[in-house]
Design a protein around this motif. Sequence first.
Motif, PDB file in Angstrom:
ATOM      1  N   TRP A 149      15.089   0.013   3.337  1.00 53.18           N
ATOM      2  CA  TRP A 149      14.080   0.134   4.405  1.00 53.18           C
ATOM      3  C   TRP A 149      14.080   1.545   4.988  1.00 53.18           C
ATOM      4  CZ3 TRP A 149      11.507  -4.122   7.295  1.00 53.18           C
ATOM      5  CH2 TRP A 149      10.798  -3.678   8.389  1.00 53.18           C
TER       6      TRP A 149
ATOM      7  N   ALA B 253      11.171   4.381   4.808  1.00 57.09           N
ATOM      8  CA  ALA B 253      10.585   4.754   6.101  1.00 57.09           C
ATOM      9  C   ALA B 253      10.689   6.255   6.334  1.00 57.09           C
ATOM     10  CB  ALA B 253      11.298   3.997   7.224  1.00 57.09           C
TER      11      ALA B 253
ATOM     12  N   THR C 117       8.264   8.123   1.764  1.00 56.54           N
ATOM     13  CA  THR C 117       7.644   7.089   0.933  1.00 56.54           C
ATOM     14  C   THR C 117       7.821   7.344  -0.559  1.00 56.54           C
ATOM     15  OG1 THR C 117       5.535   8.291   1.068  1.00 56.54           O
ATOM     16  CG2 THR C 117       5.906   6.501   2.656  1.00 56.54           C
TER      17      THR C 117
ATOM     18  N   PRO D 263       2.641   1.940  -1.190  1.00 52.48           N
ATOM     19  CA  PRO D 263       2.284   2.578   0.083  1.00 52.48           C
ATOM     20  C   PRO D 263       0.847   3.083   0.038  1.00 52.48           C
ATOM     21  CG  PRO D 263       4.450   3.295  -0.646  1.00 52.48           C
ATOM     22  CD  PRO D 263       3.868   2.515  -1.778  1.00 52.48           C
TER      23      PRO D 263
ATOM     24  N   ARG E  56      -4.366  -3.563   4.245  1.00 57.26           N
ATOM     25  CA  ARG E  56      -3.808  -4.847   4.665  1.00 57.26           C
ATOM     26  C   ARG E  56      -4.444  -5.985   3.877  1.00 57.26           C
ATOM     27  NH1 ARG E  56      -4.044  -9.235   8.033  1.00 57.26           N
ATOM     28  NH2 ARG E  56      -2.151  -9.625   9.299  1.00 57.26           N
TER      29      ARG E  56
ATOM     30  N   TRP F 299       9.660  -3.234   4.167  1.00 59.00           N
ATOM     31  CA  TRP F 299       9.063  -2.137   4.938  1.00 59.00           C
ATOM     32  C   TRP F 299       7.566  -2.052   4.686  1.00 59.00           C
ATOM     33  CZ3 TRP F 299       6.392   2.017   2.977  1.00 59.00           C
ATOM     34  CH2 TRP F 299       6.031   3.006   3.907  1.00 59.00           C
ATOM     35  N   LEU F 300       7.165  -2.196   3.422  1.00 59.39           N
ATOM     36  CA  LEU F 300       5.754  -2.063   3.057  1.00 59.39           C
ATOM     37  C   LEU F 300       4.910  -3.104   3.777  1.00 59.39           C
ATOM     38  CD1 LEU F 300       3.569  -0.789   1.219  1.00 59.39           C
ATOM     39  CD2 LEU F 300       4.137  -2.571  -0.466  1.00 59.39           C
TER      40      LEU F 300
ATOM     41  N   SER G 127       5.792  -4.918   6.390  1.00 55.45           N
ATOM     42  CA  SER G 127       5.940  -4.819   7.836  1.00 55.45           C
ATOM     43  C   SER G 127       4.957  -3.814   8.420  1.00 55.45           C
ATOM     44  CB  SER G 127       7.377  -4.403   8.179  1.00 55.45           C
ATOM     45  OG  SER G 127       7.523  -4.198   9.562  1.00 55.45           O
ATOM     46  N   GLY G 128       4.708  -2.737   7.681  1.00 55.09           N
ATOM     47  CA  GLY G 128       3.778  -1.717   8.174  1.00 55.09           C
ATOM     48  C   GLY G 128       2.359  -2.215   8.322  1.00 55.09           C
ATOM     49  N   LYS G 129       2.022  -3.311   7.669  1.00 54.28           N
ATOM     50  CA  LYS G 129       0.674  -3.885   7.764  1.00 54.28           C
ATOM     51  C   LYS G 129       0.657  -5.180   8.573  1.00 54.28           C
ATOM     52  CE  LYS G 129      -0.951  -0.650   5.151  1.00 54.28           C
ATOM     53  NZ  LYS G 129      -1.834   0.417   5.712  1.00 54.28           N
TER      54      LYS G 129
END
Length: 356
Positions: free
Chosen positions: A145, A149, A152, A169, A173, A234-235, A237-239
């Motif tokens: 993660w 973060a 990328t 990345p 969404r 992480w990917l 979660s960012g969306k």
Amino acid sequence: MNAMSTGTDMAAGQASAIASVALRSDRFRLEREGDWQRLEAIVTRMEKGRLRSLSDEDLLALPGLYRTVASSLSIARETSLDAATLAYLEALVQRAWFVVYGPRSSLWGWLRGFLGGGWSAAVRAMWVDVLVALAVMVAGTLVGWLLVAHDTEWYSALVSPEMAGSRVPGATREALHATLFGQSGRSGMSVFAASLFSNNAQVCILSFALGFALGVPTLLLLVQNTALLGAMLWLYSGKGLLLDFTGWLAIHGTTELFAILLAGAAGLHIGRSMAFPGRRSVLVAAAEAGRRAATVMTGVVLMLILAALLEGFARQLVDHTFGRLAIGGFMLALWCAYFFAFRGNHPRIGKRGRKA
């Protein structure tokens, strides 16, 4: 006249040879028949399940009698004794081998003992290694993660293009959401799911197989595999799809990741036993750890098969996050209860190796 005499001499010679072989066979049998009969009586009782009727002397004598009869068979073959004696000895040696060295229970009996406590007892016996493997897997997830973060570019290094597909990345969404839902009508597993399962199965096998190298390759494999998981978390979660992705993964992942955990612990158990054998020799310590780890790995194979079924069918049929989390949570609770709460009827092993 000479021809008739020659024929008579040949017939007499053959009769003499046959009589000599028969005499030799009779002597051979008479000298050893007592041991044969005793072994046959012991084997017959054991085959009929009448073990309690045997005396301690018979049980102690069984291995020696087996070797004696096996030696008699070897001599009988070399000296070409009569066919009846050879057939009798071959059948007796075969029966005795199964009694002395053969399996002690049927497949159903073994499976009942394995699932009825043998597997869970083996897992609990390596609890230290399970905790170490769990800590390493959690650390690997955090490392994956944090690396992605921070940069990328690490994502492509951790997740292969074949496995990632559209999960990269920069994806929208909607694109990521479409990879999690709306696939209930499709048959079979997606490319990503198949790649993920294949990768995890390889990690399980290698984590166990490379444990002999003091467990170092096992630790590295656990970190590498869970770093991939951290990158994927992480990917999504960012969306804002972290919970949805967790549900998508949990339906089979709680079983699959648990299998990786146990495989890693089995490899570490062998490596730790070799690095710190205690008062035992390295070979003895490795052999004991290997037997226990092999029991755990047998169960790992069953877990991977179950995870494949959950991945290929249950996840396709359940197309909402709550249901997926419920199934994944149930499987996790089931495994934890089986391994750490269930004792079954498996006998505990004391410090001196005797059943308690």
